[in-house]
Design an enzyme around this catalytic site. Sequence first.
Site, short mmCIF file in Angstrom:
data_model
loop_
_atom_site.label_atom_id
_atom_site.label_comp_id
_atom_site.label_asym_id
_atom_site.label_seq_id
_atom_site.Cartn_x
_atom_site.Cartn_y
_atom_site.Cartn_z
N ARG A 183 0.82 -1.22 0.00
CA ARG A 183 0.00 0.00 0.00
C ARG A 183 0.85 1.27 0.00
O ARG A 183 0.53 2.25 0.67
CB ARG A 183 -0.97 0.00 1.19
N SER A 231 -11.04 -0.64 3.17
CA SER A 231 -10.25 -0.88 4.38
C SER A 231 -9.62 0.42 4.87
O SER A 231 -8.97 1.12 4.10
CB SER A 231 -9.14 -1.90 4.10
N GLU A 301 -4.67 3.25 6.50
CA GLU A 301 -4.50 3.24 5.05
C GLU A 301 -5.21 4.44 4.44
O GLU A 301 -4.81 4.94 3.40
CB GLU A 301 -5.08 1.94 4.50
#
Length: 320
Positions: A183, A231, A301
Amino acid sequence: MTLDRVAAELEERLPGRVTRRVPFGELSTYRIGGPVAVLARIRSEAELAAAAGVIATHRPRVLVVGRGSNLLVGDGGFAGVALLLEGHFEALDLDAGAPDDRLVRAGGAVALPVLARRSAAAGLAGLEFFVGIPGSVGGAVRMNAGGHGRETADVLRRARIVDLASGAAPTARGVAELELGYRRSALSPTEVVVAAELAVAPDTPGACEARVGEIVRWRREHQPGGANAGSVFRNPPGDSAGRLIDATGLKGLRVGGAVVSAKHANFFQAEPGATATDVARLLAEVQRRVAEATGVRLVPELLMVGEGFEELDLAGRPRP
């Protein structure tokens, strides 16, 4: 430098493409957030070069929006310039590459589910996992988006990048230069992914579409719809953020109009009337409680920008 001057110069170079004080809820999957001071809708690399000239001269804060699926703007808004890629950047070429080295070329604004479905329908395998990710190709490169055991780095050959801060000509970068990790990438906030080349392999359309359908069914069964950003925390090494949140008993935890989903604990829903501050405070509270219960400090995130998060105690959140 004043934003009024920046907006005026952008309006001169991009007539009809610049608007002011646009509610960010119109641009994001969370459907909340304060106004973006200046929004420029960019249809071509020539328009992007024109915008880059203004940005390189005046150095305002810059935000590339994409599809707004991993982004939360504070209730006080974003006091800078937001860019939204359209037009030429939504082009998709399924016939790129040589017969023995098949590639798909996709503009930075191509929606990932569109990329997955159209590639599958053409009998091009390898991109099916993108169907469940509500972002764009540019966002996928920037965040090395992934799911179902695959990530962007597995299929990316190279990306075409424009640096707004320098105004230099576009450059092509491979996976190693982009430093793609979990990520993350080495791209700066002023670097824009305008296109990407992705590796695919021939297969039957039926087989590809069956894999797409399986992923869609799994997502519908295990993940909620509605106003969310997917998420919100990264998975810690060897574990799942959703599992840790669930094990701490936090499904259904609420702060104002924001609530931890009962269907997937790493999805935070914004109910009608919710604010960006509600979502941000819920993230901070979940992070605190999981750390106290398990000793694991979850890393966000979700990218949070703009005004309204100054007093938030949220460790490790990504910075624009």
